[in-house]
Design a protein around this motif. Structure first.
Motif, PDB file in Angstrom:
ATOM      1  N   SER A   6       0.799  -1.235   0.000  1.00 35.04           N
ATOM      2  CA  SER A   6       0.000   0.000   0.000  1.00 35.04           C
ATOM      3  C   SER A   6       0.829   1.281   0.000  1.00 35.04           C
ATOM      4  CB  SER A   6      -0.935   0.002   1.216  1.00 35.04           C
ATOM      5  OG  SER A   6      -0.169  -0.011   2.418  1.00 35.04           O
ATOM      6  N   HIS A   7       2.151   1.151   0.005  1.00 34.51           N
ATOM      7  CA  HIS A   7       2.972   2.376   0.064  1.00 34.51           C
ATOM      8  C   HIS A   7       4.387   2.046  -0.403  1.00 34.51           C
ATOM      9  CE1 HIS A   7       4.171   6.134   2.607  1.00 34.51           C
ATOM     10  NE2 HIS A   7       5.125   5.888   1.726  1.00 34.51           N
ATOM     11  N   MET A   8       4.686   2.469  -1.606  1.00 31.88           N
ATOM     12  CA  MET A   8       6.025   2.266  -2.176  1.00 31.88           C
ATOM     13  C   MET A   8       6.403   3.513  -2.968  1.00 31.88           C
ATOM     14  SD  MET A   8       6.420  -1.417  -3.980  1.00 31.88           S
ATOM     15  CE  MET A   8       7.416  -2.633  -3.157  1.00 31.88           C
ATOM     16  N   HIS A   9       7.676   3.574  -3.331  1.00 36.16           N
ATOM     17  CA  HIS A   9       8.148   4.632  -4.239  1.00 36.16           C
ATOM     18  C   HIS A   9       8.927   3.909  -5.331  1.00 36.16           C
ATOM     19  CE1 HIS A   9       6.850   7.614  -1.311  1.00 36.16           C
ATOM     20  NE2 HIS A   9       7.387   6.830  -0.401  1.00 36.16           N
ATOM     21  N   THR A  10       8.199   3.319  -6.265  1.00 39.04           N
ATOM     22  CA  THR A  10       8.839   2.398  -7.211  1.00 39.04           C
ATOM     23  C   THR A  10       9.811   3.079  -8.164  1.00 39.04           C
ATOM     24  OG1 THR A  10       7.013   2.600  -8.780  1.00 39.04           O
ATOM     25  CG2 THR A  10       6.891   0.776  -7.169  1.00 39.04           C
ATOM     26  N   GLY A 101      -1.251  11.180  -2.347  1.00 39.36           N
ATOM     27  CA  GLY A 101      -0.223  10.785  -1.387  1.00 39.36           C
ATOM     28  C   GLY A 101       1.147  10.687  -2.035  1.00 39.36           C
ATOM     29  N   GLU A 102       2.138  10.736  -1.371  1.00 38.34           N
ATOM     30  CA  GLU A 102       2.130  10.738   0.091  1.00 38.34           C
ATOM     31  C   GLU A 102       2.092  12.175   0.582  1.00 38.34           C
ATOM     32  OE1 GLU A 102       5.704   8.717   1.333  1.00 38.34           O
ATOM     33  OE2 GLU A 102       5.311   9.056   3.449  1.00 38.34           O
ATOM     34  N   ILE A 103       1.132  12.458   1.464  1.00 38.89           N
ATOM     35  CA  ILE A 103       1.000  13.803   2.017  1.00 38.89           C
ATOM     36  C   ILE A 103       1.115  13.690   3.536  1.00 38.89           C
ATOM     37  CG2 ILE A 103      -0.392  14.622   0.092  1.00 38.89           C
ATOM     38  CD1 ILE A 103      -2.910  14.244   1.774  1.00 38.89           C
ATOM     39  N   ASP A 164      -0.343   6.591   8.131  1.00 38.20           N
ATOM     40  CA  ASP A 164       0.722   5.628   7.819  1.00 38.20           C
ATOM     41  C   ASP A 164       1.920   5.738   8.768  1.00 38.20           C
ATOM     42  OD1 ASP A 164       1.884   3.521   6.420  1.00 38.20           O
ATOM     43  OD2 ASP A 164       1.270   4.346   4.498  1.00 38.20           O
ATOM     44  N   HIS A 165       2.766   4.713   8.716  1.00 34.05           N
ATOM     45  CA  HIS A 165       3.966   4.596   9.565  1.00 34.05           C
ATOM     46  C   HIS A 165       3.579   4.600  11.052  1.00 34.05           C
ATOM     47  CE1 HIS A 165       5.597   5.642   5.733  1.00 34.05           C
ATOM     48  NE2 HIS A 165       5.660   6.947   5.902  1.00 34.05           N
ATOM     49  N   VAL A 166       2.490   3.903  11.372  1.00 33.74           N
ATOM     50  CA  VAL A 166       2.020   3.848  12.762  1.00 33.74           C
ATOM     51  C   VAL A 166       2.989   3.018  13.604  1.00 33.74           C
ATOM     52  CG1 VAL A 166       0.190   2.725  14.109  1.00 33.74           C
ATOM     53  CG2 VAL A 166      -0.396   4.302  12.267  1.00 33.74           C
ATOM     54  N   SER A 215       5.834  -1.543   2.578  1.00 34.71           N
ATOM     55  CA  SER A 215       7.295  -1.572   2.750  1.00 34.71           C
ATOM     56  C   SER A 215       7.898  -0.171   2.727  1.00 34.71           C
ATOM     57  CB  SER A 215       7.938  -2.395   1.632  1.00 34.71           C
ATOM     58  OG  SER A 215       7.729  -1.738   0.389  1.00 34.71           O
ATOM     59  N   ASP A 216       7.179   0.809   2.144  1.00 31.68           N
ATOM     60  CA  ASP A 216       7.739   2.145   1.892  1.00 31.68           C
ATOM     61  C   ASP A 216       9.078   2.026   1.164  1.00 31.68           C
ATOM     62  OD1 ASP A 216       7.917   4.885   1.852  1.00 31.68           O
ATOM     63  OD2 ASP A 216       8.348   5.137   3.987  1.00 31.68           O
ATOM     64  N   ALA A 217       9.203   0.996   0.327  1.00 33.26           N
ATOM     65  CA  ALA A 217      10.475   0.800  -0.379  1.00 33.26           C
ATOM     66  C   ALA A 217      10.725   1.955  -1.330  1.00 33.26           C
ATOM     67  CB  ALA A 217      10.437  -0.519  -1.150  1.00 33.26           C
TER      68      ALA A 217
HETATM   69 ZN   LIG Z   1       6.918   6.936   1.697  1.00 36.92          ZN
END
Ligand SMILES: [Zn+2]
Length: 257
Positions: A6-10, A101-103, A164-166, A215-217
């Motif tokens: 649900s959260h990456m920076h590909t 996002g990401e905001i 996010d990032h809880v 992963s916020d990869a």
């Molecule tokens: Zn991120």
């Protein structure tokens, strides 16, 4: 079955990493706007968004659906330029965006608060889900409280929001247990571990309907396979149904896929 990150920076990931995601049964990833530097002009923000839209094609080549997030991350907000022009670029790309996002808030100054509020208004007006960053360390609680206040002021449905990032700070879990927002756990060193997710679900079983794993990869150390690995561990420790919700099902509902 296919995992959803649900959260990456590909844009920071090599093609071979995308192939590995496909081999590990990933169905979709959400690729979000972010550069580790502020944008120097609205034109550079446009170029970034076009790059993100291009990621749909790159991911499609390996058989993965990319959902694209556009927005101004708090660390990308320009200091002295007219912010209205940047918000205009977000409006311009809104029809091709899947997500805002990401905001979010990072240092929590007035500029960040105003930019977050404006972007949440855009999300509300266009009925788009929004993914909200929270900072590390002791600022996290303060940022979550302020973010929840802004969400209420703007009047956006909490079901369109991921905080996010809880972390598993008891106060944070307590606050989130009273809200209807989705809860993003980033499985990455320094953010959250599989044990944190297990602890959160054991202490608040209702969270299993609202947790989104990611992963916020991107440009910092991370494991782009962490959603798949967390799924396996959750299956062993708390069962396949909860694991399926956190790694796949909740994201399908939230992102409407
Ligand atoms: Zn991120």
């Amino acid at each position: 079955m296919g995992f959803i990150d649900s959260h990456m920076h590909t844009i920071f990931l090599h093609y071979s990493a995308l192939e590995e995601l496909a081999k590990n049964d990933y169905e979709a990833v959400v690729t979000l706007a972010y550069l580790p530097v502020p944008f120097s002009s609205p034109e550079s923000l446009k170029d970034h968004f076009n790059h993100l839209v291009y990621e749909k094609t790159r991911l499609r080549r390996v058989g993965i659906t990319a959902l694209v997030g556009i927005g101004l991350h708090p660390r990308c907000i320009p200091k002295r330029l007219e912010i209205e022009k940047f918000l205009g670029v977000i409006e311009e790309f809104i029809t091709v965006a899947d997500v805002i996002g990401e905001i979010g808030l990072h240092v929590m100054n007035d500029l960040e608060v105003n930019v977050l509020r404006s972007q949440l208004k855009i999300a509300r007006e266009h009925d788009k889900p929004a993914i909200i960053h929270t900072p590390r360390g002791k600022n996290k609680i303060k940022a979550i409280k302020l973010t929840l206040k802004i969400i209420k002021d703007v009047g956006i449905s909490p079901e369109l929001i991921v905080i996010d990032h809880v972390s598993t700070n008891p106060e944070i879990l307590n606050i989130l247990s009273r809200e209807k927002v989705y809860i993003g756990f980033t499985i990455q060193v320094g953010k959250a571990s599989v044990d944190d997710v297990i602890y959160a679900i054991k202490t608040h079983p209702q969270f299993s309907e609202r947790i989104l794993l990611n992963s916020d990869a991107g440009n910092e150390p991370s494991d782009y396979l962490s959603v798949a690995k967390t799924f396996e561990k959750l299956c062993e420790v708390i069962g396949r149904n909860v694991a399926y919700h956190c790694a796949i099902y909740n994201a399908r509902i939230f992102f409407r896929i």
